[in-house]
Design a protein around this motif. Structure first.
Motif, mmCIF file in Angstrom:
data_model
loop_
_atom_site.group_PDB
_atom_site.id
_atom_site.type_symbol
_atom_site.label_atom_id
_atom_site.label_comp_id
_atom_site.label_asym_id
_atom_site.label_seq_id
_atom_site.Cartn_x
_atom_site.Cartn_y
_atom_site.Cartn_z
ATOM 1 N N SER A 1 -4.132 -39.352 -71.854
ATOM 2 C CA SER A 1 -3.242 -39.284 -70.700
ATOM 3 C C SER A 1 -3.688 -40.248 -69.617
ATOM 4 O O SER A 1 -4.784 -40.787 -69.659
ATOM 5 N N GLY A 2 -2.797 -40.455 -68.663
ATOM 6 C CA GLY A 2 -3.148 -41.294 -67.531
ATOM 7 C C GLY A 2 -1.970 -42.094 -67.029
ATOM 8 O O GLY A 2 -0.813 -41.755 -67.287
ATOM 9 N N ASP A 3 -2.284 -43.168 -66.333
ATOM 10 C CA ASP A 3 -1.245 -44.014 -65.761
ATOM 11 C C ASP A 3 -1.112 -45.291 -66.598
ATOM 12 O O ASP A 3 -1.700 -45.415 -67.674
ATOM 13 N N VAL A 4 -0.361 -46.227 -66.069
ATOM 14 C CA VAL A 4 -0.069 -47.442 -66.822
ATOM 15 C C VAL A 4 -1.343 -48.249 -67.115
ATOM 16 O O VAL A 4 -1.486 -48.850 -68.174
ATOM 17 N N PHE A 5 -2.312 -48.205 -66.204
ATOM 18 C CA PHE A 5 -3.577 -48.925 -66.437
ATOM 19 C C PHE A 5 -4.315 -48.314 -67.626
ATOM 20 O O PHE A 5 -4.804 -48.998 -68.505
ATOM 21 N N PHE B 1 1.630 -40.872 -68.493
ATOM 22 C CA PHE B 1 1.854 -40.478 -69.881
ATOM 23 C C PHE B 1 0.865 -39.384 -70.242
ATOM 24 O O PHE B 1 -0.196 -39.261 -69.639
ATOM 25 N N HIS B 2 1.252 -38.591 -71.240
ATOM 26 C CA HIS B 2 0.359 -37.548 -71.716
ATOM 27 C C HIS B 2 0.714 -37.193 -73.146
ATOM 28 O O HIS B 2 1.886 -37.058 -73.473
ATOM 29 N N CYS B 3 -0.320 -37.074 -73.998
ATOM 30 C CA CYS B 3 -0.071 -36.649 -75.370
ATOM 31 C C CYS B 3 -0.508 -35.196 -75.506
ATOM 32 O O CYS B 3 -1.672 -34.879 -75.254
#
Ligand SMILES: [Zn+2]
Length: 607
Positions: free
Chosen positions: A64-68, A56-58
């Protein structure tokens, strides 16, 4: 320690869109999913989720980053907790935590252990109460549910249960599960006994139990409704005391159960009580939530804002319900939510209304909704005794409702409404309430773009290209292009990407996470959100261009370094050195010119 491979496995199995979709309403936009950002005051949907690359990234705040990363940030938990939650949910077996003596444990680990333990205790208790609902002693509880037409499936959905009419039913059961008195007291399920030798007794007795879950469905507390008719049975409802995990003002009852329908409808029905939520669900209304016996809070509104655009307030048709709806308006308006009201007849709440009149009548009532602000203005006018002074006071009292309106148009429409309802000139009202230009919501400062050298920009281009066209990784490695990358971190990243050409898409998140731990690479995540090179041919051309530019810029840099040395040698007057350096520079320029000529030749052949 949990191995990198295990972490990658969990990341692979977890569905980022599913997890994030529990917190925000995602809508498809090309290859990505979009929503308003849960991490900043976002009005445009600038929050992107790439389900293929599991990131994800805003573009607004740079989150931003991954599901964790997402879970850590939104739940305020650490990496370990995020890992365990996802492992549980997606059935990935983790090695049991190494038993550590308390004195060996660090502060963070102790806190984590305590949180794990609290969760286990609450979950065990929820299951216990659920099972008790099937026992003969729970007859009155089942009768109460039947009277409200709550079918077993709905009861199971909300994990309704029964706390027996006993001082130690829960305590005894929990002791058999090796859960101590003190632990039960700490989570609010038991109260310390008067007996000096210790011990504890059940906090919830002879009550219908509502399990309170967080947005992810984990048990964080309970709400118990008394089944006793006797005077000394205590309050009608009692809630678990607040803990680190359970803060009433930050929780909405029914949110977890409503999550899918909220997103689907873009709308929430806000009711006052737990039973309103359950009865409505049993009647087929699945987008209903309630604040937990508190006045609506800003945090609760934020939980809704991430998921819906509209809120229909359906509070009780009594004085308290009316006050509550007036208090709710500014909060909802400030969050940018459009609000409506379903005015229930005096003495009815959604639970009794749907029970007495049926689901069709409720559907009808919902369709008859009125704008909440318009309703509040009309009500103020109706309540007025018609005297000039009373009207003046009541109009004045509407001021806080107008302040949160975001545009001049909204304010003007509201003033017109007041003018019509009270039959007062709108200009006079506007002057009296001094409702001028709307207060502009301060925009969140855009992240300052980081400065990157030309060389670095080209190196980033290469990384992006390799992400988009993983099969080029092999070519890039074979032709030695990766080794042209000067920045050490970027070179490592390029190697990692090129080396995992197979199924790269699903590994992008791994690679970025590894890079991210050492260095922040927001641009990398932003770049990973989109696929710019889809065409194989064009990608190969781009690779050639990037290679040539990298080579040329590489020589530029070397020449610049030699020039620095030349100046130093000139200052110290070392003739021999100066001569050597000039030769070296000429040599470099010659190679560079050769490269340029080669490129020209190549492109003239192509064209
Ligand atoms: Zn954001």
């Amino acid at each position: 320690m949990i191995s990198e491979a295990k972490i990658a496995e969990i990341r692979q199995r977890a569905d980022i869109a599913e997890i994030i979709g529990e917190y925000v309403t995602l809508r498809r936009a090309g290859a990505n999913l979009k929503s308003v950002c849960p991490f900043h005051a976002d009005t445009d949907p600038s929050f992107n989720v790439n389900p293929v690359r599991q990131m994800f990234h805003c573009f607004g705040c740079g989150a931003s980053g991954d599901v964790f990363r997402f879970l850590m940030r939104i739940e305020g938990i650490d990496f370990h907790d995020a890992l365990r939650r996802l492992a549980d949910r997606y059935g990935v077996e983790l090695p049991p935590p190494r038993p550590v003596r308390p004195e060996e444990r660090g502060e963070a680990e102790r806190a984590r252990h305590a949180a794990d333990r609290r969760r286990l205790i609450l979950e065990t208790a929820a299951t216990f109460f659920e099972k008790q609902l099937e026992t003969p002693q729970a007859f009155a509880a089942r009768q109460m549910l039947e009277a409200r037409r709550v079918d077993p499936a709905t009861a199971a959905l909300f994990r309704l249960g029964f706390a027996p009419d006993s001082w130690t039913a829960l305590v005894d059961f929990m002791l058999s599960q090796r859960i101590s008195h003190q632990e039960l007291v700490d989570v609010g399920l038991a109260r310390p006994g008067k007996n000096p030798s210790g011990g504890a007794y059940d906090a919830f007795r002879n009550r219908l139990m509502f399990t309170i879950a967080d947005a992810g469905g984990r048990v964080i507390g309970f709400s118990g409704r008394t089944l006793s008719t006797s005077e000394d049975a205590g309050a009608k409802y009692i809630n678990s005391p607040e803990t680190a995990d359970f803060v009433k003002g930050k929780t909405l009852f029914g949110l977890y159960q409503a999550r899918v329908e909220l997103s689907k409808q873009g709308e929430a029905i806000l009711v006052e009580g737990n039973f309103d939520v359950v009865s409505m669900a049993a009647a087929g209304f699945r987008h209903v939530v309630a604040p937990l016996g508190t006045a609506l809070t800003e945090e609760q509104v934020m939980l809704l804002r991430r998921r819906v655009e509209r809120v229909v307030v359906a509070f009780d048709g009594d004085g308290a319900g009316r006050k509550a709806s007036a208090r709710a308006f500014p909060l909802l308006a400030r969050a940018g939510l459009v609000s409506y009201i379903v005015a229930l007849p005096q003495g009815e709440d959604p639970d009794s209304f749907v029970r007495n009149r049926g689901a069709a009548a409720m559907t009808e009532a919902l369709a008859q909704r009125q704008g909440l602000l318009e309703h509040l203005i009309e009500r103020a006018a109706t309540d007025s005794d018609g005297s000039a002074q009373d009207a003046g006071h009541r109009i004045e009292a509407l001021r806080p409702l107008l302040e949160p309106l975001k545009t001049a148009i909204e304010k003007d429409v509201a003033i017109q409404k007041i003018s019509q309802s009270f039959r007062v000139d709108s200009g006079v009202i506007a002057r009296q309430l001094r409702v001028g230009a709307p207060t502009v919501v301060k925009a969140v400062a855009a992240p300052t773009p980081e400065r990157a050298s030309k060389l670095e920009l080209v190196e980033r281009q290469l990384l992006g290209l390799l992400m988009d066209q993983p099969s080029l990784g092999v070519t890039a490695l074979e032709r030695g292009i990766v080794s042209l990358v000067r920045d050490e971190h970027l070179r490592k990243l390029a190697l990692a990407i090129a080396a995992r050409a197979e199924q790269l898409d699903s590994h992008v998140a791994d690679i970025v996470a590894e890079a991210d731990e050492k260095l922040e690479h927001p641009w990398l995540v932003a770049r990973a959100m989109e696929c710019l090179f889809k065409d194989k041919e064009k990608s190969l051309e781009a690779l050639d261009d990037i290679t040539a530019t990298l080579r040329r810029l590489g020589y530029d840099e070397q020449i610049a370094l030699v020039e620095v040395d030349i100046r130093a040698a000139q200052t110290s007057g070392d003739e021999q050195k100066i001569l050597e350096l000039f030769r070296a520079k000429a040599q470099l320029q010659k190679i560079q010119a050769g490269l340029r000529a080669f490129r020209k030749q190549e492109s003239s052949v192509e064209s």
